[in-house]
Design a protein around this motif. Structure first.
Motif, PDB file in Angstrom:
ATOM      1  N   GLY A  88      35.035 -52.472  48.397  1.00 42.83           N
ATOM      2  CA  GLY A  88      33.983 -51.472  48.562  1.00 42.83           C
ATOM      3  C   GLY A  88      33.750 -51.169  50.025  1.00 42.83           C
ATOM      4  O   GLY A  88      34.366 -51.762  50.911  1.00 42.83           O
TER       5      GLY A  88
ATOM      6  N   LEU B  62      29.207 -49.272  44.814  1.00 45.15           N
ATOM      7  CA  LEU B  62      29.523 -50.476  45.573  1.00 45.15           C
ATOM      8  C   LEU B  62      28.880 -50.502  46.951  1.00 45.15           C
ATOM      9  O   LEU B  62      29.199 -51.358  47.784  1.00 45.15           O
ATOM     10  CB  LEU B  62      31.043 -50.687  45.692  1.00 45.15           C
ATOM     11  CG  LEU B  62      31.816 -50.762  44.370  1.00 45.15           C
ATOM     12  CD1 LEU B  62      33.308 -50.958  44.642  1.00 45.15           C
ATOM     13  CD2 LEU B  62      31.291 -51.898  43.494  1.00 45.15           C
TER      14      LEU B  62
ATOM     15  N   SER C 115      31.050 -57.042  49.187  1.00 42.40           N
ATOM     16  CA  SER C 115      31.496 -55.730  48.717  1.00 42.40           C
ATOM     17  C   SER C 115      32.692 -55.252  49.522  1.00 42.40           C
ATOM     18  O   SER C 115      33.687 -54.773  48.961  1.00 42.40           O
ATOM     19  CB  SER C 115      30.354 -54.715  48.817  1.00 42.40           C
ATOM     20  OG  SER C 115      30.821 -53.415  48.495  1.00 42.40           O
TER      21      SER C 115
ATOM     22  N   ASP D  22      36.338 -50.381  39.685  1.00 41.90           N
ATOM     23  CA  ASP D  22      35.059 -50.565  40.369  1.00 41.90           C
ATOM     24  C   ASP D  22      34.233 -51.674  39.721  1.00 41.90           C
ATOM     25  O   ASP D  22      33.521 -52.417  40.403  1.00 41.90           O
ATOM     26  CB  ASP D  22      34.260 -49.256  40.360  1.00 41.90           C
ATOM     27  CG  ASP D  22      34.813 -48.231  41.315  1.00 41.90           C
ATOM     28  OD1 ASP D  22      35.679 -48.597  42.135  1.00 41.90           O
ATOM     29  OD2 ASP D  22      34.385 -47.054  41.245  1.00 41.90           O
TER      30      ASP D  22
END
Length: 365
Positions: free
Chosen positions: A300, A150, A295, A348
């Motif tokens: 992330g 990420l 992200s 994820d």
């Protein structure tokens, strides 16, 4: 939410895609990809090079964003296994996990009247990149799906390979002065390799280039002065070096260093497609900011860094390009991608899908 408005679930797709072996033949995986796209009411076609292509938006765009990854995997095929929160198997992170996230974003976006989004999926990234080399899609920006944890990767080193060939004159080892020892000429060659980048500035993102001797072969008999010696070298390049520029520079340095009575030639390894050259996208470009911000919002890090492996992003670096996706090339226990323990975490994948959906929307709507 991942796949909102499209009825597409990236995890369900992965549960179907990872069991499909695509290490030796991508046909079944490509059929699955095409049917998945067409199930969304979007036309998909496969070109003569095996690329799967689908587009949304105007044919004459002011902004054309291309989403790319690959459907092939390395051998051997590793069987699919499922446990809570984790999908195991060959391709789970490299690169069917990133593909699932890209599909989510592609299906969810509705481009503005002056924009276009193209999904361009290649068939042989792990081998010769014949698909990427032949891809007839010109974008203004590219997002390439690979396992980056990420993070947003804006640069990568190139990789070239070639052989230094030294030629001398064979003679009896009892009278070495009557011949020209090709192996003996390795000493100045190795010095050139060690010092090749000594005066070159390092790249601000990628650091220093490297040149490494990796294989050597020479001589025919243990009692004979060898007339030939070949040394294979591995080059990890940084911008703006090209394969041609590297070959010319190394051969010139070798000719200066090697004794005049020894023949020297440097040839790049033959391949039907261009080498994967180094690339670097401006970290301040809107493409980088859009993916990084998305992200971070999806959970992330949003970190911007170089990618550590070779990638077909090199083929698209005429325009701004970033590499992004779920999964990791390696973790604290060792290799993940290309390894027997390859896996991706489902959280994820969903985070990557959400991030890409937001980033793509920000760029083309």
């Amino acid at each position: 939410m991942s796949g909102a408005g499209s009825g597409f679930d990236p995890i369900e797709f992965l549960e179907t895609a990872v069991p499909v072996a695509s290490n030796e033949d991508v046909s079944e995986m490509r059929d699955l990809l095409v049917s998945t796209i067409e199930a969304q009411g979007i036309d998909a076609h496969v070109d003569d090079a095996g690329n799967t292509i689908a587009s949304k938006g105007t044919d004459d765009p002011e902004t054309h964003l291309v989403l790319n990854t690959h459907i092939d995997t390395v051998s051997p095929h590793v069987p699919y296994e499922r446990e809570p929160g984790v999908i195991h198997g060959r391709g789970s992170c490299d690169a069917k996990g990133p593909l699932a996230a890209l599909l989510t974003a592609f299906f969810a976006v509705e481009p503005a009247e002056d924009s276009r989004v193209t999904l361009a999926i290649t068939p042989d990234e792990e081998l010769l990149s014949l698909g990427a080399d032949a891809l007839d899609v010109e974008g203004d920006m590219y997002i390439v799906g690979e396992p980056t944890g990420l993070d947003v990767c804006t640069a990568a080193k190139g990789r070239f390979e070639g052989t230094i060939s030294l030629s001398g004159v064979a003679a009896h080892a009892a009278e070495p002065q009557s011949g020209v020892n090709a192996i003996g000429a390795l000493a100045p060659v190795l010095s050139v390799i060690d010092e090749f980048d000594a005066d070159r500035a390092s790249h601000p993102e990628l650091g220093s280039a490297s040149l490494t001797a990796t294989m050597v072969e020479g001589g025919e008999n243990s009692n004979q002065v060898p007339a030939a010696c070949d040394l294979v070298v591995d080059r990890r390049s940084v911008p703006p070096e090209t394969a041609t520029g590297f070959r010319e520079s190394l051969e010139s340095r070798l000719r200066e260093a090697v004794p005049e009575d020894v023949g020297v030639e440097f040839t790049l390894t033959e391949r039907p497609t261009p080498f994967l050259e180094a690339f670097a996208t401006d970290p301040e470009h809107e493409l980088v900011s859009a993916v990084s911000d998305a992200s971070r919002a999806a959970g992330g890090s949003g970190d911007v860094r170089p990618f550590t492996a070779a990638t077909e992003a090199s083929y698209f670096a005429h325009a701004p390009v970033v590499v992004f996706g779920p999964g990791d090339l390696a973790d604290d226990e060792g290799a993940v991608a290309h390894a027997e323990r390859e896996y991706v975490q489902t959280d994820d994948v969903r985070a990557a899908a959400d991030a890409l959906s937001d980033a793509v929307a920000a760029l083309v709507t």
